[in-house]
Scaffold this motif. Structure first.
Motif, PDB file in Angstrom:
ATOM      1  N   UNK A  79       0.819  -1.203   0.000  1.00 25.45           N
ATOM      2  CA  UNK A  79       0.000   0.000   0.000  1.00 25.45           C
ATOM      3  C   UNK A  79       0.852   1.251   0.000  1.00 25.45           C
ATOM      4  N   UNK A  80       1.972   1.109   0.579  1.00 24.60           N
ATOM      5  CA  UNK A  80       2.811   2.287   0.669  1.00 24.60           C
ATOM      6  C   UNK A  80       3.581   2.561  -0.605  1.00 24.60           C
ATOM      7  N   UNK A  81       4.015   1.531  -1.241  1.00 29.85           N
ATOM      8  CA  UNK A  81       4.898   1.755  -2.367  1.00 29.85           C
ATOM      9  C   UNK A  81       4.354   1.370  -3.726  1.00 29.85           C
ATOM     10  N   UNK A  82       3.328   0.640  -3.703  1.00 27.55           N
ATOM     11  CA  UNK A  82       2.791   0.245  -4.994  1.00 27.55           C
ATOM     12  C   UNK A  82       1.577   1.095  -5.280  1.00 27.55           C
ATOM     13  N   UNK A  83       1.227   1.097  -6.504  1.00 26.35           N
ATOM     14  CA  UNK A  83       0.087   1.922  -6.884  1.00 26.35           C
ATOM     15  C   UNK A  83      -1.164   1.454  -6.175  1.00 26.35           C
ATOM     16  N   UNK A  84      -1.944   2.350  -5.871  1.00 23.60           N
ATOM     17  CA  UNK A  84      -3.169   1.993  -5.178  1.00 23.60           C
ATOM     18  C   UNK A  84      -4.048   1.216  -6.129  1.00 23.60           C
ATOM     19  N   UNK A  85      -4.649   0.254  -5.627  1.00 17.42           N
ATOM     20  CA  UNK A  85      -5.553  -0.504  -6.471  1.00 17.42           C
ATOM     21  C   UNK A  85      -6.864  -0.668  -5.728  1.00 17.42           C
ATOM     22  N   UNK A  86      -7.870  -0.470  -6.464  1.00 16.74           N
ATOM     23  CA  UNK A  86      -9.168  -0.584  -5.815  1.00 16.74           C
ATOM     24  C   UNK A  86      -9.846  -1.887  -6.199  1.00 16.74           C
TER      25      UNK A  86
END
Length: 885
Positions: free
Chosen positions: A359-366
């Motif tokens: 969550x911190x470093x990867x793109x947010x994914x919904x």
DNA sequence: TCCCCGCATGGTC
DNA sequence: CGACCATGCGGGG
């Protein structure tokens, strides 16, 4: 800081806070402002000022670029720097100008210095005013930022006062820098969350869509030399580039979890940072000393780290970083690392990502489907993984799918560590690794090179394909795999050979066959294509030849100098097993037979006598075997074979490309899953690191042990069967190869070690030979234990590991090898006697390769860390050892 | 029938 | 006790 008030700390909001209010900026009393979800989200995104202070005083323009920056509140404290001469400069410009000192991070200070509640109020107002006031001598207090310790604490959040749209500019450079696209993505996530909740977030959506593209225009260009933000992950198309620098990695936590708990954010910070950082961030790469880095990235990361569990803290060394970044100006920001679990390294192809890291470093994914994520390995190859998540207990489990090819390419096994970092300017995600054995300090890159260098990645036939190999090794080569597409080049290969199970097979096969080679030996197996002049690369003291085109895997030969002082090489005929002399520069096919000996018509037929006498050959081969024999001996010595066996699997997993480093006790620590404690019998922990901690006992009935035992038995039976067959035909010396049961091994090891040292040459040969049939024959994996070895080699490995996994491939390989061996034996026995000696020597007596393997396996020696092969690669040769057949 | 995907389960922290 | 995560498991293709 649970403030008594239940309303949002933001005076302009007044909404009720949730039970778990989001944490905002640091207050003087050391606590964090508690915000309602909406405000908290906005704050997290760095848009607080834009949202709430848009009309407030304190907005000033950067003296350099003219951007508007809100200088009136504590929230934006980190987004600008006060100029000595007056005025302010946005962080981006400040960084450019090298004066990177951010505003004094008062927050940190205050942070630690609790103040009366009343002061809390100051946070916004007072600060606002403050900002409005002229230049403050903040710069004088820069140290705060710089200090790693503080950094973590500092909230980068503050910095972002940017709003997605316009505000981006204002993001702190540092922040930006620090935040990679990934982080940005996170932000997006936030946004998602926000969206769900409060945020207005249109921007976010865009981001998520991948278009977000908001990039900080400024950042790259100006800011840093090397260290720039990676504003975007350009990797993925899908990956949005966020302009926002996510504050630090935290956003995620903040966002996602925040709702739940804001606490961890701060708390965690301190300790870790200091340590880890220094190594990483500031390494040579950044040495440029950009404050930015320090301020920005480091922080970010630092923060991220802080929030991350220690086990995920990156431990890159400067060298590592440099390697990753290469000569480019890129700055590498270590993000996190993770020790591969058995399942991560398994054929499933999923790499579970620590939630916070993801969550911190990867793109947010919904969406659970996630996004394709481009990741570059330390060699520049690009891989595309599917970054996605699964709902899990009201939470998410993040995974990278399709990592098998990459992991295989890197020859990683359970226990090894994969590292994720961001290449700043580009914002690319870079995936490095450390072998379990390797020290944190070790240079990944080097390792990588070693790894690659040493062996072909695959034991499979794939390898056989020079081109494939080339691809693997070539730095330039991009093994881009479609996420969804599991078949990576490597996989495809396997698949082609093995079929759908290829994945598994690959892994296993690779694992199974391991030979240890010295670098020189390894290189000796590679031959440059005709007319190609290699460039010599020195890696860790070892010279490797690099070819533009894929090297050709040639038949292994033994180079020597003849009586005339000329360099020659000896090669063994695949059919008759006789050794023939060839010019040193002769390029041999993987399968070389007497008929290929055009240079010596007299010996171009198998019927021709061997020029080399058995004793001579033995002498020739002896050197090669020595290592193996040692290993074998070690294994024999090993009292607790069982343990060794048990550990074998693990070891196998650990096997590393031959790094010279010893794994010793220290390595052990690394090999274990952070969570595991001594005594843990999980697959990862079973490794027998120098016998430290309690490992599986002989009586252990855990799955792993049972599986190992079962497989071992199966293998033994199989071998015995074959052997018996073979014995009939060939003159067998002693007991058939006892497979190396661990137990047995102790005693009489089948392996002809005693005499075999010389014979060991087989291994070499085997290695090279394997080329033909055995796709796997060469597996280059470096074992963590350099000297050790080869536990991997265990025959068991065939069946190896996970019960679930099918070892079929391995078994096949082994069988093949066995068969070949038998064939050889027959040939030798029936055929030319002259060969027999050689064969025996090579094969180690009747037992042949199997023995070797077994012995190796037995080597519990692995427990002894690295004893010998500092520089040896442990190549796992496939069963093909006997290959010639 | 096999494999893969997605979810569930259970251990650990 | 909750969160995290490694692994298992079942269903669907």
């Amino acid at each position: 800081m649970s403030s008594p008030l239940k309303i949002c700390f933001n005076k302009e909001c007044k909404e009720l806070k949730s039970e778990r209010p989001k944490k905002g900026w640091p207050l003087r009393n050391g606590e964090l402002a508690e915000l309602c979800d909406r405000c908290g989200s906005i704050y997290d995104e760095g848009r607080f000022c834009d949202t709430f202070h848009l009309n407030a005083s304190g907005w000033r323009c950067c003296e350099t670029c003219g951007k508007r920056v809100h200088c009136g509140c504590i929230i934006s404290i980190n987004t600008f720097t006060l100029l000595d001469a007056g005025g302010i400069e946005c962080m981006t410009c400040a960084r450019k100008n090298v004066v990177p000192l951010p505003n004094p991070s008062w927050p940190p200070l205050f942070y630690q210095t609790p103040l009366p509640d009343r002061l809390k109020d100051l946070s916004v107002k007072n600060w606002t005013q403050l900002a409005g006031s002229g230049p403050v001598p903040w710069r004088q207090a820069p140290s705060l930022f710089n200090s790693p310790i503080n950094q973590p604490e500092l909230h980068q959040r503050v910095p972002y006062d940017v709003d997605l749209s316009s505000g981006i500019d204002r993001l702190n450079v540092a922040e930006r820098l620090s935040t990679s696209s990934l982080e940005k993505k996170k932000i997006e996530d936030f946004s998602e969350r926000l969206m769900n909740g409060t945020l207005k977030g249109g921007s976010r959506n865009t981001l998520e869509n991948g278009n977000a593209g908001i990039k900080c225009e400024e950042q790259p260009s100006s800011c840093r030399n090397k260290a720039q933000l990676s504003s975007s992950l350009k990797d993925e198309p899908s990956t949005p580039h966020f302009g926002l620098a996510v504050p630090y990695a935290c956003p995620n936590e903040m966002n996602g979890q925040i709702g739940v708990s804001g606490t961890h954010l701060r708390p965690a910070l301190q300790p870790p940072l200091a340590k880890q950082f220094h190594g990483n961030v500031h390494n040579g790469v950044d040495s440029s000393g950009e404050p930015q880095i320090r301020n920005g990235r480091p922080r970010v990361e630092a923060r991220g780290r802080n929030q991350l569990l220690p086990r995920y803290w990156p431990r890159f060394t400067d060298q590592d970083l440099q390697h990753i970044s290469g000569d480019s100006n890129s700055v590498i920001t270590p993000l996190f690392e993770k020790m591969l679990s058995a399942s991560d390294a398994g054929r499933i192809g999923r790499l579970v990502l620590p939630k916070k890291c993801a969550e911190a470093y990867f793109p947010p994914i919904s969406q659970p489907e996630g996004l394709p994520l481009k990741v570059q390995d330390s060699k520049g190859k690009e891989w595309i993984f599917q970054f996605r998540f699964w709902p899990n207990n009201n939470s998410r489990m993040y995974v990278l799918e399709g990592v098998t090819p990459c992991i295989q390419n890197m020859q990683l096994q359970a226990g090894d560590i994969v590292t994720f970092s961001r290449l700043e300017p580009e914002g690319k995600l870079v995936m490095g690794f450390r072998k379990a054995s390797s020290t944190p300090a070790s240079d990944q890159d080097n390792e990588a090179h070693k790894t690659h260098m040493g062996y072909s990645t695959n034991g499979d036939a794939d390898l056989a394909d020079p081109s494939a190999w080339a691809k693997v090794d070539k730095s330039g080569y991009i093994a881009t795999e479609a996420i969804g597409v599991k078949s990576s080049s490597s996989r495809k290969r396997k698949n082609t050979t093995l079929g759908s199970k290829s994945k598994r097979l690959k892994l296993e096969s690779e694992d199974l066959i391991e030979l240890k080679l010295t670098w020189e030996e390894a290189q000796g197996l590679l031959r440059p294509p005709p007319n190609h002049v290699p460039s010599v690369v020195v890696i860790e003291g070892y010279e490797f030849e690099e070819y533009e085109d894929a090297p050709i895997l040639g038949k292994p030969t033994i180079f020597t100098t003849d009586n005339m002082g000329e360099k020659i090489q000896w090669v063994q005929c695949e059919d008759c097993l006789k050794w023939r002399k060839l010019p040193a520069n002769a390029l041999l096919p993987s399968k070389w037979t007497c008929s290929d000996n055009s240079g010596d018509p007299e010996r171009s037929l198998c019927s021709a006598a061997q020029e080399l006498k058995a004793e001579q050959l033995e002498d020739l081969l002896a050197p090669c075997n020595s290592a193996a024999s040692k290993k074998l001996k070690g294994a024999k010595q090993e009292p607790d074979n069982l343990e060794a066996l048990e550990g074998l699997d693990t070891l196998a997993n650990l096997a590393i490309l031959g790094e010279g480093e010893a794994l010793p006790s220290s390595s052990q620590a690394t090999t274990k899953h952070p969570r595991h404690r001594p005594g843990c019998s999980c697959i990862v922990c079973i490794q027998p690191p120098s016998g430290k901690g309690p490992k599986h006992k002989q009586t252990c009935e855990c799955n792993v042990c049972l599986t190992v035992k079962r497989r071992f038995q199966t293998l033994m039976l199989r071998r015995e069967k074959k052997q018996s067959e073979k014995e009939e035909t060939s003159r067998k010396k002693q007991q058939p190869q006892k497979l190396i049961m661990p137990d047995k091994s102790g005693d009489d090891d089948p392996v002809p070690c005693s005499k075999t040292e010389n014979s060991s040459p087989n291994q070499k040969k085997v290695v090279s030979e394997g080329s033909d049939d055995d796709s796997n024959r060469i597996k280059s994996s470096a074992s963590p234990f350099k000297g050790q070895i080869d536990l991997n080699i265990q025959p068991e490995r065939e069946e190896e590991l996970s019960p679930g996994s099918d070892s079929g491939n391995v078994a096949r390989l082994i069988q093949d090898a066995t068969e070949r061996y038998l064939r050889q034996q027959r040939l030798s026995s029936s055929g030319s006697n002259s060969n027999s000696a050689i064969n025996q020597a090579l094969l180690g007596g009747g037992t042949g390769e199997q023995q070797i393997n077994n012995s190796i396996i037995l080597d519990s020696s692995h427990q002894d860390p690295d004893e010998d092969h500092p520089s040896t690669l442990s190549i796992k040769t496939s069963a093909s050892v006997s290959a010639t057949g």
